[in-house]
Design a protein around this motif. Structure first.
Motif, PDB file in Angstrom:
ATOM      1  N   ILE A 158       0.860  -1.191   0.000  1.00  0.00           N
ATOM      2  CA  ILE A 158       0.000   0.000   0.000  1.00  0.00           C
ATOM      3  C   ILE A 158       0.893   1.237   0.000  1.00  0.00           C
ATOM      4  CG2 ILE A 158      -1.770   1.290   1.246  1.00  0.00           C
ATOM      5  CD1 ILE A 158      -2.737  -1.343   2.430  1.00  0.00           C
ATOM      6  N   PHE A 159       0.803   2.026  -1.045  1.00  0.00           N
ATOM      7  CA  PHE A 159       1.581   3.263  -1.147  1.00  0.00           C
ATOM      8  C   PHE A 159       0.724   4.416  -0.626  1.00  0.00           C
ATOM      9  CE2 PHE A 159       3.245   0.403  -4.340  1.00  0.00           C
ATOM     10  CZ  PHE A 159       4.612   0.558  -4.236  1.00  0.00           C
ATOM     11  N   GLU A 160       1.183   5.042   0.415  1.00  0.00           N
ATOM     12  CA  GLU A 160       0.464   6.180   1.002  1.00  0.00           C
ATOM     13  C   GLU A 160       1.117   7.477   0.526  1.00  0.00           C
ATOM     14  OE1 GLU A 160       0.423   5.579   5.205  1.00  0.00           O
ATOM     15  OE2 GLU A 160      -1.081   3.965   5.095  1.00  0.00           O
ATOM     16  N   LEU A 161       0.483   8.140  -0.414  1.00  0.00           N
ATOM     17  CA  LEU A 161       1.015   9.375  -0.976  1.00  0.00           C
ATOM     18  C   LEU A 161       0.627  10.547  -0.077  1.00  0.00           C
ATOM     19  CD1 LEU A 161       0.065   8.779  -4.721  1.00  0.00           C
ATOM     20  CD2 LEU A 161       2.095   8.005  -3.481  1.00  0.00           C
ATOM     21  N   ARG A 174      -0.329  16.679  -3.719  1.00  0.00           N
ATOM     22  CA  ARG A 174      -0.139  15.267  -3.423  1.00  0.00           C
ATOM     23  C   ARG A 174       1.216  14.801  -3.960  1.00  0.00           C
ATOM     24  NH1 ARG A 174      -4.948  13.158  -5.036  1.00  0.00           N
ATOM     25  NH2 ARG A 174      -5.700  13.290  -2.875  1.00  0.00           N
ATOM     26  N   ALA A 175       1.883  13.932  -3.201  1.00  0.00           N
ATOM     27  CA  ALA A 175       3.181  13.385  -3.625  1.00  0.00           C
ATOM     28  C   ALA A 175       3.006  12.539  -4.881  1.00  0.00           C
ATOM     29  CB  ALA A 175       3.787  12.547  -2.504  1.00  0.00           C
ATOM     30  N   GLU A 176       4.042  12.548  -5.717  1.00  0.00           N
ATOM     31  CA  GLU A 176       4.002  11.756  -6.947  1.00  0.00           C
ATOM     32  C   GLU A 176       4.202  10.271  -6.631  1.00  0.00           C
ATOM     33  OE1 GLU A 176       3.408  12.617 -10.076  1.00  0.00           O
ATOM     34  OE2 GLU A 176       3.069  14.725  -9.532  1.00  0.00           O
ATOM     35  N   ALA A 177       3.445   9.395  -7.314  1.00  0.00           N
ATOM     36  CA  ALA A 177       3.605   7.951  -7.141  1.00  0.00           C
ATOM     37  C   ALA A 177       4.902   7.496  -7.803  1.00  0.00           C
ATOM     38  CB  ALA A 177       2.430   7.212  -7.763  1.00  0.00           C
ATOM     39  N   PRO A 178       5.575   6.489  -7.256  1.00  0.00           N
ATOM     40  CA  PRO A 178       6.806   5.975  -7.885  1.00  0.00           C
ATOM     41  C   PRO A 178       6.532   5.521  -9.318  1.00  0.00           C
ATOM     42  CG  PRO A 178       6.528   5.073  -5.672  1.00  0.00           C
ATOM     43  CD  PRO A 178       5.268   5.795  -5.995  1.00  0.00           C
ATOM     44  N   ASP A 179       7.533   5.684 -10.169  1.00  0.00           N
ATOM     45  CA  ASP A 179       7.345   5.360 -11.593  1.00  0.00           C
ATOM     46  C   ASP A 179       7.191   3.863 -11.852  1.00  0.00           C
ATOM     47  OD1 ASP A 179       7.517   8.048 -12.205  1.00  0.00           O
ATOM     48  OD2 ASP A 179       9.687   7.975 -12.518  1.00  0.00           O
ATOM     49  N   ASP A 180       7.746   3.021 -10.970  1.00  0.00           N
ATOM     50  CA  ASP A 180       7.814   1.592 -11.260  1.00  0.00           C
ATOM     51  C   ASP A 180       6.655   0.770 -10.701  1.00  0.00           C
ATOM     52  OD1 ASP A 180       8.463   1.989  -8.641  1.00  0.00           O
ATOM     53  OD2 ASP A 180      10.200   0.648  -8.624  1.00  0.00           O
ATOM     54  N   ILE A 181       5.620   1.449 -10.148  1.00  0.00           N
ATOM     55  CA  ILE A 181       4.537   0.656  -9.549  1.00  0.00           C
ATOM     56  C   ILE A 181       3.426   0.333 -10.549  1.00  0.00           C
ATOM     57  CG2 ILE A 181       4.981   1.665  -7.294  1.00  0.00           C
ATOM     58  CD1 ILE A 181       2.396   3.279  -7.606  1.00  0.00           C
ATOM     59  N   GLY A 182       3.438   0.941 -11.723  1.00  0.00           N
ATOM     60  CA  GLY A 182       2.433   0.634 -12.731  1.00  0.00           C
ATOM     61  C   GLY A 182       1.093   1.295 -12.464  1.00  0.00           C
ATOM     62  N   ASP A 183       0.173   1.103 -13.400  1.00  0.00           N
ATOM     63  CA  ASP A 183      -1.146   1.726 -13.296  1.00  0.00           C
ATOM     64  C   ASP A 183      -2.230   0.758 -12.836  1.00  0.00           C
ATOM     65  OD1 ASP A 183      -0.075   4.120 -14.293  1.00  0.00           O
ATOM     66  OD2 ASP A 183      -0.371   3.447 -16.365  1.00  0.00           O
TER      67      ASP A 183
END
Length: 534
Positions: A158-161, A174-183
């Motif tokens: 679970i990524f908490e931005l 809002r913080a940017e999601a990491p590039d490698d986690i996919g959509d």
């Protein structure tokens, strides 16, 4: 563990005397129960004496030998004749010494493991030696430490931005999601995991749901179905391509087992269709060096599914060799094949009656053992189909001819009653002698259908654990994944990695499925990566 009871042989007169003796000791109700038990025992013994294959197989499965290998069958016969039960039990208790390295796998086997390289805290490749001060240190084979950790089959991160809101204008930051986690919420590996657990290992959705819940990562059965259904749509083009390729096989094995589809069972009750049986057909096609496994679940028998497959076969190809048992439903009514029947099915009839006819059955089993020995030699020497045919004609031909003469002599010389168990076993062999001995006339013809029966164990394992498919779509999805997974297993390909790559490249798979088969998808991946790098 309780000792196995020793069988007691009693005649009808002895049973009658036994009932007379116990009649005075039992009340009327208990005596009636005792009479019923004796009657049941008498009936079962009568079936056994008549060599009913069904009861003999049932008793053997519950109390007797577990396999039909010559070693087990003949050893069981030897034990009965020589009464060496105690000696055999003592021998069984001796533990076999485990071979060196038993149960260990090299690091190359762990293709799915995460690997972390730990550099030396002081030295680098080429640095002078701190010990002698003369030489230089170079990298060699690293030391590997294995650390296993338990986890749920499907993991979750679970990524908490971090989110901020301006109390003046209400603007959200809002913080940017990491590039490698996919959509996607569910990674392609999730579909591969569930498909392998259910369709290769017989792990039903509800059991996985319970395991996931206990691990703190709930994954309901309905969600699992949605995931594998979506994954099946992405990999289906390869399944269709495998059918097309399998139709071109030089040898095609086929057989049936029972299947269950709830929607069709309800249809049987409500609409009363002409065809009420439900089956899973297993096919195994040998195409060059590759083996293709296919599964089909529904109302069609094996022969009808074979007909549908051969409709895809190019017209310029000769008829394939078809290996199956002698059941008529395994045959195609529209297409010609070179029919080969399974020697193991013929042999099994003799295994079932070996207790009543030990010497006759021993003779046939040992003769067929010689043929299988020659076939094993041909495999070890990696003979071509033509070389194997010549070898069998020279070595196995005289053995089979002598066996045929012996079988026919049992009837001609009235040594066996035709309606007995042995008579029926002999009649089966003689009736189907030509397809049973096709390997003596056609290059590449197999001796038995064992490879197809092993494939059907996938469907049987699923039926044993999941019990049924709910809908025809569910059965079709199961057929897709069983076909792809077992084809991977037969060709030494990792099915988890294969299914994952098919999903990740769904568009390319749909456009050119012939480039994404288990034995060539790695080369396709390499070409794709090289084209992207340029």
């Amino acid at each position: 563990m309780k000792k196995k009871p020793k069988p007691v042989e009693l005649t009808q007169e002895e049973l009658k005397q036994f009932l007379e003796r116990v009649k005075s000791s039992l009340d009327e109700k208990d005596f009636e129960t005792a009479k019923a038990l004796v009657a049941t025992l008498t009936y079962l013994n009568s079936l056994k004496d008549k060599n009913s294959a069904t009861i003999v197989r049932m008793v053997r499965m519950i109390f007797g030998i577990k396999t039909e290998s010559a070693k087990n069958v003949l050893e069981a016969l030897k034990k009965k004749a020589s009464d060496q039960e105690k000696k055999d039990k003592a021998a069984q208790k001796k533990k076999k010494k485990k071979p060196k390295g038993h149960g260990r796998n090299g690091h190359q086997k762990f293709t799915g493991a995460q690997r972390k390289k730990i550099p030396h805290e002081k030295l680098k490749n080429g640095d002078p030696c701190e010990e002698c001060g003369k030489g230089k240190c170079y990298c060699t084979e690293p030391m590997r430490l294995f650390r296993f950790k338990g986890a749920a089959p499907v993991d979750l991160t679970i990524f908490e931005l971090e989110t901020l809101r301006c109390n003046g204008c209400g603007m959200i930051f809002r913080a940017e999601a990491p590039d490698d986690i996919g959509d996607e919420k569910y990674d392609e590996t999730v579909g591969s995991t569930i498909a392998n657990l259910k369709y290769d290992n017989g792990f039903p959705f509800n059991r996985l749901a319970n395991l996931q819940k206990n691990a703190g990562i709930p994954l309901p059965a309905s969600v699992q179905w949605e995931i594998v259904d979506e994954a099946a749509q992405k990999v289906e083009p390869v399944y269709e391509e495998l059918k097309k390729l399998a139709s071109q096989g030089e040898v095609i094995h086929n057989d049936d087992t029972t299947g269950k589809i709830i929607s069709q069972i309800l249809e049987n009750k409500n609409e009363n269709p002409d065809r009420k049986g439900i089956f899973t057909t297993g096919m195994l096609s040998l195409v060059g060096e590759h083996k293709i496994a296919l599964f089909f679940t529904g109302r069609r028998h094996a022969g009808e599914n074979l007909t549908e497959l051969l409709k895809k076969r190019p017209e310029d190809l000769p008829p394939p060799i078809q290996m199956c048992d002698a059941h008529s439903v395994n045959l195609s009514k529209e297409f010609e094949t070179l029919l080969a029947n399974c020697l193991i099915h013929g042999r099994r009839n003799f295994v079932d009656v070996i207790g009543a006819f030990p010497e006759e059955c021993r003779y046939l089993i040992e003769k067929l053992g010689e043929v299988y020995h020659f076939d094993s030699m041909a495999k070890k020497q990696k003979m071509s189909p033509d070389e194997r045919l010549t070898f069998h004609q020279q070595k196995s031909g005289p053995v089979m001819e002598a066996l045929k003469e012996w079988l026919q002599a049992q009837f001609d010389e009235k040594k066996v009653e035709p309606n007995s168990g042995l008579g029926k076993a002999i009649a089966y062999m003689l009736k189907h002698w030509e397809p049973l001995t096709l390997f003596l006339r056609v290059p590449g013809a197999p001796l038995d259908n064992n490879i197809c029966e092993r494939a059907l164990k996938k469907a049987i394992l699923h039926r044993k654990n999941a019990l049924f498919y709910k809908t025809e779509r569910g059965a079709f999805v199961g057929d897709i994944f069983m076909s792809l997974i077992h084809t991977c297993n037969l060709n030494g390909v990792n099915p988890f990695e294969y299914l994952t790559e098919l999903q990740r490249h769904a568009d390319e798979v749909a456009a050119h499925p012939e480039q994404w088969l288990p034995w060539n998808y790695r080369a396709t991946l390499t070409e794709l990566q090289n084209s992207i790098s340029f």
